[in-house]
Design a protein around this motif. Sequence first.
Motif, PDB file in Angstrom:
ATOM      1  N   ILE A  31       0.852  -1.182   0.000  1.00 51.84           N
ATOM      2  CA  ILE A  31       0.000   0.000   0.000  1.00 51.84           C
ATOM      3  C   ILE A  31       0.894   1.239   0.000  1.00 51.84           C
ATOM      4  O   ILE A  31       1.655   1.466   0.945  1.00 51.84           O
ATOM      5  CB  ILE A  31      -0.939   0.002   1.219  1.00 51.84           C
ATOM      6  N   TYR A  32       0.792   2.041  -1.057  1.00 50.29           N
ATOM      7  CA  TYR A  32       1.656   3.207  -1.255  1.00 50.29           C
ATOM      8  C   TYR A  32       0.977   4.462  -0.725  1.00 50.29           C
ATOM      9  O   TYR A  32      -0.198   4.720  -1.022  1.00 50.29           O
ATOM     10  CB  TYR A  32       1.970   3.373  -2.744  1.00 50.29           C
ATOM     11  N   ALA A  33       1.714   5.255   0.029  1.00 43.47           N
ATOM     12  CA  ALA A  33       1.139   6.444   0.655  1.00 43.47           C
ATOM     13  C   ALA A  33       0.740   7.491  -0.372  1.00 43.47           C
ATOM     14  O   ALA A  33      -0.328   8.105  -0.261  1.00 43.47           O
ATOM     15  CB  ALA A  33       2.136   7.038   1.659  1.00 43.47           C
ATOM     16  N   GLU A  34       1.567   7.733  -1.383  1.00 51.69           N
ATOM     17  CA  GLU A  34       1.320   8.814  -2.329  1.00 51.69           C
ATOM     18  C   GLU A  34       1.098   8.338  -3.762  1.00 51.69           C
ATOM     19  O   GLU A  34       0.795   9.153  -4.628  1.00 51.69           O
ATOM     20  CB  GLU A  34       2.503   9.796  -2.305  1.00 51.69           C
ATOM     21  N   ASN A  35       1.234   7.059  -4.016  1.00 49.27           N
ATOM     22  CA  ASN A  35       1.081   6.526  -5.380  1.00 49.27           C
ATOM     23  C   ASN A  35       0.162   5.312  -5.361  1.00 49.27           C
ATOM     24  O   ASN A  35       0.594   4.180  -5.594  1.00 49.27           O
ATOM     25  CB  ASN A  35       2.445   6.139  -5.956  1.00 49.27           C
ATOM     26  N   PRO A  36      -1.126   5.512  -5.077  1.00 50.60           N
ATOM     27  CA  PRO A  36      -2.037   4.375  -4.890  1.00 50.60           C
ATOM     28  C   PRO A  36      -2.234   3.521  -6.134  1.00 50.60           C
ATOM     29  O   PRO A  36      -2.718   2.388  -6.025  1.00 50.60           O
ATOM     30  CB  PRO A  36      -3.349   5.042  -4.455  1.00 50.60           C
ATOM     31  N   ARG A  37      -1.864   4.023  -7.332  1.00 50.51           N
ATOM     32  CA  ARG A  37      -2.001   3.190  -8.527  1.00 50.51           C
ATOM     33  C   ARG A  37      -1.152   1.925  -8.423  1.00 50.51           C
ATOM     34  O   ARG A  37      -1.441   0.919  -9.071  1.00 50.51           O
ATOM     35  CB  ARG A  37      -1.590   3.968  -9.780  1.00 50.51           C
ATOM     36  N   TYR A  38      -0.082   1.992  -7.613  1.00 52.54           N
ATOM     37  CA  TYR A  38       0.810   0.843  -7.470  1.00 52.54           C
ATOM     38  C   TYR A  38       0.342  -0.145  -6.399  1.00 52.54           C
ATOM     39  O   TYR A  38       0.962  -1.195  -6.213  1.00 52.54           O
ATOM     40  CB  TYR A  38       2.226   1.322  -7.129  1.00 52.54           C
ATOM     41  N   ASN A  39      -0.730   0.176  -5.679  1.00 54.52           N
ATOM     42  CA  ASN A  39      -1.231  -0.741  -4.656  1.00 54.52           C
ATOM     43  C   ASN A  39      -1.556  -2.098  -5.270  1.00 54.52           C
ATOM     44  O   ASN A  39      -2.177  -2.181  -6.338  1.00 54.52           O
ATOM     45  CB  ASN A  39      -2.497  -0.191  -3.999  1.00 54.52           C
ATOM     46  N   HIS A  40      -1.154  -3.168  -4.609  1.00 58.13           N
ATOM     47  CA  HIS A  40      -1.486  -4.504  -5.110  1.00 58.13           C
ATOM     48  C   HIS A  40      -1.330  -5.525  -3.995  1.00 58.13           C
ATOM     49  O   HIS A  40      -0.850  -5.214  -2.897  1.00 58.13           O
ATOM     50  CB  HIS A  40      -0.615  -4.895  -6.308  1.00 58.13           C
ATOM     51  N   GLY A  41      -1.737  -6.755  -4.279  1.00 53.99           N
ATOM     52  CA  GLY A  41      -1.624  -7.835  -3.309  1.00 53.99           C
ATOM     53  C   GLY A  41      -1.261  -9.135  -3.990  1.00 53.99           C
ATOM     54  O   GLY A  41      -1.387  -9.278  -5.215  1.00 53.99           O
ATOM     55  N   THR A  42      -0.781 -10.088  -3.191  1.00 53.28           N
ATOM     56  CA  THR A  42      -0.451 -11.417  -3.707  1.00 53.28           C
ATOM     57  C   THR A  42      -1.043 -12.473  -2.785  1.00 53.28           C
ATOM     58  O   THR A  42      -1.318 -12.216  -1.597  1.00 53.28           O
ATOM     59  CB  THR A  42       1.074 -11.633  -3.819  1.00 53.28           C
ATOM     60  N   LEU A  43      -1.222 -13.662  -3.330  1.00 53.18           N
ATOM     61  CA  LEU A  43      -1.752 -14.798  -2.580  1.00 53.18           C
ATOM     62  C   LEU A  43      -0.854 -16.004  -2.828  1.00 53.18           C
ATOM     63  O   LEU A  43      -0.477 -16.282  -3.966  1.00 53.18           O
ATOM     64  CB  LEU A  43      -3.179 -15.123  -3.026  1.00 53.18           C
ATOM     65  N   LYS A  44      -0.502 -16.696  -1.738  1.00 52.16           N
ATOM     66  CA  LYS A  44       0.320 -17.891  -1.858  1.00 52.16           C
ATOM     67  C   LYS A  44      -0.330 -19.004  -1.039  1.00 52.16           C
ATOM     68  O   LYS A  44      -0.577 -18.841   0.163  1.00 52.16           O
ATOM     69  CB  LYS A  44       1.736 -17.617  -1.359  1.00 52.16           C
ATOM     70  N   VAL A  45      -0.612 -20.140  -1.675  1.00 54.83           N
ATOM     71  CA  VAL A  45      -1.204 -21.299  -1.013  1.00 54.83           C
ATOM     72  C   VAL A  45      -0.241 -22.467  -1.180  1.00 54.83           C
ATOM     73  O   VAL A  45       0.250 -22.710  -2.282  1.00 54.83           O
ATOM     74  CB  VAL A  45      -2.579 -21.660  -1.615  1.00 54.83           C
ATOM     75  N   GLN A  46       0.039 -23.195  -0.089  1.00 53.23           N
ATOM     76  CA  GLN A  46       0.992 -24.290  -0.232  1.00 53.23           C
ATOM     77  C   GLN A  46       0.660 -25.448   0.702  1.00 53.23           C
ATOM     78  O   GLN A  46      -0.004 -25.281   1.724  1.00 53.23           O
ATOM     79  CB  GLN A  46       2.419 -23.824   0.004  1.00 53.23           C
ATOM     80  N   TYR A  48       1.073 -22.638  -4.943  1.00 55.96           N
ATOM     81  CA  TYR A  48       0.416 -21.837  -5.984  1.00 55.96           C
ATOM     82  C   TYR A  48       0.551 -20.364  -5.592  1.00 55.96           C
ATOM     83  O   TYR A  48       0.245 -19.981  -4.460  1.00 55.96           O
ATOM     84  CB  TYR A  48      -1.059 -22.209  -6.114  1.00 55.96           C
ATOM     85  N   TYR A  49       1.013 -19.549  -6.541  1.00 58.08           N
ATOM     86  CA  TYR A  49       1.260 -18.120  -6.307  1.00 58.08           C
ATOM     87  C   TYR A  49       0.434 -17.312  -7.299  1.00 58.08           C
ATOM     88  O   TYR A  49       0.436 -17.604  -8.500  1.00 58.08           O
ATOM     89  CB  TYR A  49       2.758 -17.845  -6.484  1.00 58.08           C
ATOM     90  N   TYR A  50      -0.253 -16.290  -6.794  1.00 61.82           N
ATOM     91  CA  TYR A  50      -1.149 -15.487  -7.622  1.00 61.82           C
ATOM     92  C   TYR A  50      -0.903 -14.018  -7.331  1.00 61.82           C
ATOM     93  O   TYR A  50      -0.984 -13.582  -6.170  1.00 61.82           O
ATOM     94  CB  TYR A  50      -2.595 -15.861  -7.301  1.00 61.82           C
ATOM     95  N   ALA A  51      -0.561 -13.257  -8.367  1.00 58.49           N
ATOM     96  CA  ALA A  51      -0.331 -11.815  -8.229  1.00 58.49           C
ATOM     97  C   ALA A  51      -1.157 -11.098  -9.295  1.00 58.49           C
ATOM     98  O   ALA A  51      -0.704 -10.929 -10.429  1.00 58.49           O
ATOM     99  CB  ALA A  51       1.149 -11.498  -8.386  1.00 58.49           C
ATOM    100  N   PRO A  52      -2.371 -10.682  -8.976  1.00 55.71           N
ATOM    101  CA  PRO A  52      -3.262 -10.107  -9.989  1.00 55.71           C
ATOM    102  C   PRO A  52      -3.077  -8.607 -10.185  1.00 55.71           C
ATOM    103  O   PRO A  52      -2.798  -7.864  -9.240  1.00 55.71           O
ATOM    104  CB  PRO A  52      -4.658 -10.402  -9.416  1.00 55.71           C
TER     105      PRO A  52
END
Length: 338
Positions: free
Chosen positions: A105-120, A135-139
Amino acid sequence: MSSRIMARLAGAGWVTAVLFVAQTGAASAETNFEGRALLFYTDDVGIFSATRRLTRDEDPTQPALDSILTNQGSDVVFEPDAIARTSVDNRWGTTHLSIRGQGFIYAENPRYNHGTLKVQALQAFTPDTHLLLRYYYAPNLFLGENEDRRPGGEGLVNEVVTSQIASARIEQRLTKDVEVRLLGRVGIRRYNDAFAQRDTNFWTIGPHVEWRVSERVKLGLSYHYERGLAEGRNEPQLRDDVSYVNNYVSADVDVELMERLSLSAAFHYERNDWTSGIVGDIRNGAHEDVIQGEVMLIQQLTESIRAMAGFQRSNRKQSFEPDAIKNTNVAFGVAAVF
């Protein structure tokens, strides 16, 4: 292979894993949760997430990064991280299941906000022999504004990529101090329509070694070979083939400095040899070198809470560009197990 098919396969795999555990005499499940929160200062938001992923257990080879996407200024980034784990005994040993969600989560550049999911799932057949499935997922990772190379292109437009990776790792302990691992993975990267020529299928193979040098020191060594093929190799008119051969080498060390205080350090090097044969493609005959170092101090405050402070520095150099791209990240944070 499409993103939808990949997701269905991954989902089917995890349904199978759950059924496997349920039907094999499962007993004595143990569950815990770990939360972590890191606060970063970065001097380049355009390359921050790439620097954070450059470790053997994340996604070190990543999407291609053009220089136009970097030097985007500094920011403060909040990185929350949550892991749920459970262990279940079965007739073949013990299965360790986990799911991890990570945010940026970016303080001044929210366009770069993202998340990832890892299941193992880690199946321990014996104390010395394990099989890890992941399994790794970065949407929808926003990379920045890049040139639209399509005929009649609109100039600079958003470049966005979704990555899905399935991996397996065999782990075998040779002695009480040495463990060897063999990693294999397959993955896809799918871009938004303006950059569909960069859609890439890839596979990776490589060995890891874990060595307990002494009671206080543990050393890790890794090597990955990866081959990626992009759709751009079939579209010469766009002159944008990001197909590659990648060689990745990593060394890390964990040192217990004193009771409750430890240090974790790592060095990574990767070489991307771009394999484009298209006349006029800037990557034709080119390569990229990436060097990165990092260090983290960890203070165990209580049995379940620890504090951390870290530093990362990376250097990326494309053979067709005069200057290297550098990134520095400084972090402070806490983690707790419940």
